[in-house]
Design a protein around this motif. Structure first.
Motif, mmCIF file in Angstrom:
data_model
loop_
_atom_site.group_PDB
_atom_site.id
_atom_site.type_symbol
_atom_site.label_atom_id
_atom_site.label_comp_id
_atom_site.label_asym_id
_atom_site.label_seq_id
_atom_site.Cartn_x
_atom_site.Cartn_y
_atom_site.Cartn_z
ATOM 1 N N THR A 280 123.501 24.034 6.369
ATOM 2 C CA THR A 280 123.130 24.029 4.956
ATOM 3 C C THR A 280 122.521 25.381 4.607
ATOM 4 O O THR A 280 121.584 25.834 5.280
ATOM 5 C CB THR A 280 122.124 22.911 4.653
ATOM 6 O OG1 THR A 280 122.713 21.644 4.960
ATOM 7 C CG2 THR A 280 121.732 22.926 3.191
ATOM 8 N N GLN B 187 122.064 21.616 10.892
ATOM 9 C CA GLN B 187 121.602 20.228 10.809
ATOM 10 C C GLN B 187 122.541 19.328 11.598
ATOM 11 O O GLN B 187 123.757 19.497 11.570
ATOM 12 C CB GLN B 187 121.553 19.781 9.342
ATOM 13 C CG GLN B 187 121.024 18.387 9.125
ATOM 14 C CD GLN B 187 120.808 18.074 7.653
ATOM 15 O OE1 GLN B 187 120.586 18.967 6.846
ATOM 16 N NE2 GLN B 187 120.899 16.811 7.304
ATOM 17 N N ILE C 158 127.049 23.801 1.828
ATOM 18 C CA ILE C 158 127.025 23.089 3.103
ATOM 19 C C ILE C 158 128.338 23.346 3.833
ATOM 20 O O ILE C 158 129.414 23.048 3.306
ATOM 21 C CB ILE C 158 126.832 21.576 2.888
ATOM 22 C CG1 ILE C 158 125.521 21.297 2.149
ATOM 23 C CG2 ILE C 158 126.838 20.844 4.227
ATOM 24 C CD1 ILE C 158 125.316 19.835 1.810
ATOM 25 N N ASN D 200 123.179 15.120 12.326
ATOM 26 C CA ASN D 200 122.846 13.724 12.030
ATOM 27 C C ASN D 200 123.758 12.804 12.807
ATOM 28 O O ASN D 200 124.925 13.121 13.029
ATOM 29 C CB ASN D 200 122.996 13.437 10.530
ATOM 30 C CG ASN D 200 122.038 14.235 9.680
ATOM 31 O OD1 ASN D 200 122.430 15.182 9.014
ATOM 32 N ND2 ASN D 200 120.770 13.880 9.725
ATOM 33 N N ARG E 121 117.004 18.927 11.378
ATOM 34 C CA ARG E 121 117.467 20.265 10.971
ATOM 35 C C ARG E 121 116.540 21.334 11.530
ATOM 36 O O ARG E 121 115.413 21.060 11.929
ATOM 37 C CB ARG E 121 117.543 20.356 9.445
ATOM 38 C CG ARG E 121 116.217 20.157 8.770
ATOM 39 C CD ARG E 121 116.347 20.076 7.258
ATOM 40 N NE ARG E 121 116.828 21.312 6.685
ATOM 41 C CZ ARG E 121 117.096 21.480 5.390
ATOM 42 N NH1 ARG E 121 116.948 20.478 4.554
ATOM 43 N NH2 ARG E 121 117.505 22.632 4.936
ATOM 44 N N ASP F 151 116.796 18.046 -6.171
ATOM 45 C CA ASP F 151 115.925 18.817 -5.290
ATOM 46 C C ASP F 151 114.649 19.260 -6.004
ATOM 47 O O ASP F 151 114.669 19.594 -7.197
ATOM 48 C CB ASP F 151 116.657 20.053 -4.754
ATOM 49 C CG ASP F 151 117.544 19.723 -3.567
ATOM 50 O OD1 ASP F 151 117.769 18.529 -3.309
ATOM 51 O OD2 ASP F 151 118.035 20.664 -2.921
ATOM 52 N N THR G 127 121.697 22.112 -7.023
ATOM 53 C CA THR G 127 120.718 21.184 -6.443
ATOM 54 C C THR G 127 119.986 20.358 -7.485
ATOM 55 O O THR G 127 119.319 19.382 -7.144
ATOM 56 C CB THR G 127 119.677 21.945 -5.601
ATOM 57 O OG1 THR G 127 118.892 22.794 -6.459
ATOM 58 C CG2 THR G 127 120.337 22.786 -4.530
ATOM 59 N N HIS H 231 122.389 13.958 -6.089
ATOM 60 C CA HIS H 231 123.169 14.020 -4.853
ATOM 61 C C HIS H 231 122.407 13.348 -3.719
ATOM 62 O O HIS H 231 121.223 13.034 -3.843
ATOM 63 C CB HIS H 231 123.472 15.476 -4.488
ATOM 64 C CG HIS H 231 122.237 16.299 -4.210
ATOM 65 N ND1 HIS H 231 121.459 16.853 -5.203
ATOM 66 C CD2 HIS H 231 121.633 16.662 -3.038
ATOM 67 C CE1 HIS H 231 120.447 17.512 -4.682
ATOM 68 N NE2 HIS H 231 120.529 17.408 -3.360
ATOM 69 N N ARG H 232 123.096 13.150 -2.603
ATOM 70 C CA ARG H 232 122.416 12.733 -1.374
ATOM 71 C C ARG H 232 123.165 13.298 -0.178
ATOM 72 O O ARG H 232 124.369 13.532 -0.226
ATOM 73 C CB ARG H 232 122.297 11.215 -1.282
ATOM 74 C CG ARG H 232 123.571 10.452 -0.995
ATOM 75 C CD ARG H 232 123.285 8.952 -0.922
ATOM 76 N NE ARG H 232 124.492 8.158 -0.744
ATOM 77 C CZ ARG H 232 124.547 6.841 -0.910
ATOM 78 N NH1 ARG H 232 123.464 6.166 -1.277
ATOM 79 N NH2 ARG H 232 125.668 6.183 -0.731
ATOM 80 N N GLY H 233 122.412 13.497 0.905
ATOM 81 C CA GLY H 233 122.984 14.041 2.128
ATOM 82 C C GLY H 233 123.642 12.967 2.971
ATOM 83 O O GLY H 233 123.849 11.832 2.535
ATOM 84 N N PHE I 48 128.536 14.128 2.450
ATOM 85 C CA PHE I 48 127.677 14.518 1.334
ATOM 86 C C PHE I 48 128.251 13.900 0.057
ATOM 87 O O PHE I 48 129.472 13.845 -0.135
ATOM 88 C CB PHE I 48 127.646 16.044 1.212
ATOM 89 C CG PHE I 48 126.910 16.553 0.008
ATOM 90 C CD1 PHE I 48 125.528 16.655 0.020
ATOM 91 C CD2 PHE I 48 127.597 16.924 -1.135
ATOM 92 C CE1 PHE I 48 124.845 17.116 -1.090
ATOM 93 C CE2 PHE I 48 126.919 17.388 -2.260
ATOM 94 C CZ PHE I 48 125.545 17.486 -2.228
#
Length: 368
Positions: A364, A210, A249, A212, A165, A240, A346, A350-352, A262
């Protein structure tokens, strides 16, 4: 909200929301029985315990200052002042935050649907129309090109999360992207809904393009020194390490099940956690003790039991744990076409994106 340009996607009906009666406690993640930690806890020397406690204390003190001035609410371009004017702006923002001098904004009725879903689930998905997406895509292209060049210089499979990112600084890169994102957040009703949810006038704080792809390794190598270690079902889930803000996002490519969608545990924004436990977890996330590499695990294990808490707890959850079951039942894996906007609290679990095939381009943004 302009219903002609934006549409809300609700969470799937077959998801079991997070149990709102479940209260956070340090023993929800049982480090004393975890194979990567139990030996380190039992064998921690007095010297190591002292070093770990000092490391924790050195991170907690500045964290208390950050919380007092609501650091996450300060725009990123003035957090590191480069001129006297920037420093004055930083002091002004910190002072207003510390004193709570923020306008309380009434909720625009057009933004009510966004707020209702966000308040209920902790997460809401808004889809923009093709014209709005194309405008954002055109403006953001230069920022993604810069990030592509940086990623190309890093060996595949060797990138950590931060190398995937970048940060857009309005002073260095101009305001075009900020202006376009602000327009979309306002027209979609997201800023108005965020203001109601946070109890203050919300604004765009930070912008992070970002990228990935399947070569990223940061989510795969959890316990690199343990040959038999496998990814738990809850791998990479976390809360977070922040004072409490929202993120939005923007999906800039289509995101299917294999492209790193996500994921959010519906209703986990209602997880009851004491302020002290929240600060302890944040401190360990900031000071590096929440990492799962061998040295960090040794130091984390040497902390007193009350201080063995992380926001990044998902990697340490065993699959039969009560909290792991809550995550499995409540996960919303958010696939969607380009132009989807995922707004979430946040402090929910959660997870990305964990990309298995193809790639994922997102922007993001932090709303505080």
């Amino acid at each position: 909200m302009n219903s002609d340009n934006f549409a809300i996607t609700d969470s799937p009906a077959d998801i079991t929301p997070f149990d709102p009666t479940l209260k956070w406690s340090p023993d929800l993640v049982d480090y004393s029985r975890h194979p990567a930690y139990r030996g380190e806890i039992a064998g921690a020397s007095a010297g190591l315990k002292g070093k770990a406690l000092l490391q924790f204390t050195k991170s907690m003190l500045p964290l208390l200052v950050k919380r007092a001035i609501r650091y996450e609410m300060i725009p990123v371009e003035i957090r590191s002042p480069k001129t006297a004017g920037d420093f004055i702006k930083l002091l002004g923002a910190a002072g207003r935050n510390a004193l709570g001098l923020h306008a309380k904004m009434p909720l625009d009725s057009a933004a009510q649907p966004v707020f209702d879903v966000l308040d209920r689930d902790g997460c809401c998905v808004v889809k923009m129309d093709e014209h709005s997406y194309e405008g954002l895509h055109s403006i953001s292209r230069v920022h993604f090109a810069r990030l592509e060049e940086r990623r190309a210089a890093t060996a595949k499979g060797d990138r950590d999360f931060d190398e995937s990112r970048s940060n857009v600084d309005a002073r260095e890169h101009g305001n075009d992207l900020y202006d376009e994102l602000n327009r979309l957040l306002e027209e979609s009703g997201i800023l108005a809904a965020a203001s109601r949810y946070l109890g203050r006038k919300a604004r765009l704080i930070d912008v992070n393009p970002q990228i990935n792809d399947a070569s990223d390794s940061f989510w795969r190598t959890i316990f690199p020194d343990l040959e038999d270690a496998k990814l738990p079902a809850s791998a990479y889930y976390h809360r977070d390490a922040s004072g409490g803000d929202l993120k939005a996002i923007f999906y800039m490519t289509d995101v299917g099940p294999e492209n790193g969608p996500f994921s959010y545990v519906v209703g986990s924004n209602k997880l009851s956690m004491s302020r002290l436990d929240d600060l302890i977890a944040e401190a360990n996330d900031h000071n590096g003790l929440s990492s799962t590499n061998p040295d960090a695990r040794r130091r984390f294990a040497a902390l007193p039991a009350k201080l063995r808490q992380k926001g990044a707890f998902g990697n340490d959850l065993e699959d039969d744990a009560q909290l792991a079951e809550q995550i499995r039942k409540g996960v919303w894996s958010i696939t969607g076409p380009k132009g989807s906007i995922v707004l979430f609290d946040t402090k929910g679990v959660h997870r990305g994106g964990m990309v298995v095939e193809g790639h994922r381009y997102v922007i993001t943004t932090v709303i505080g």
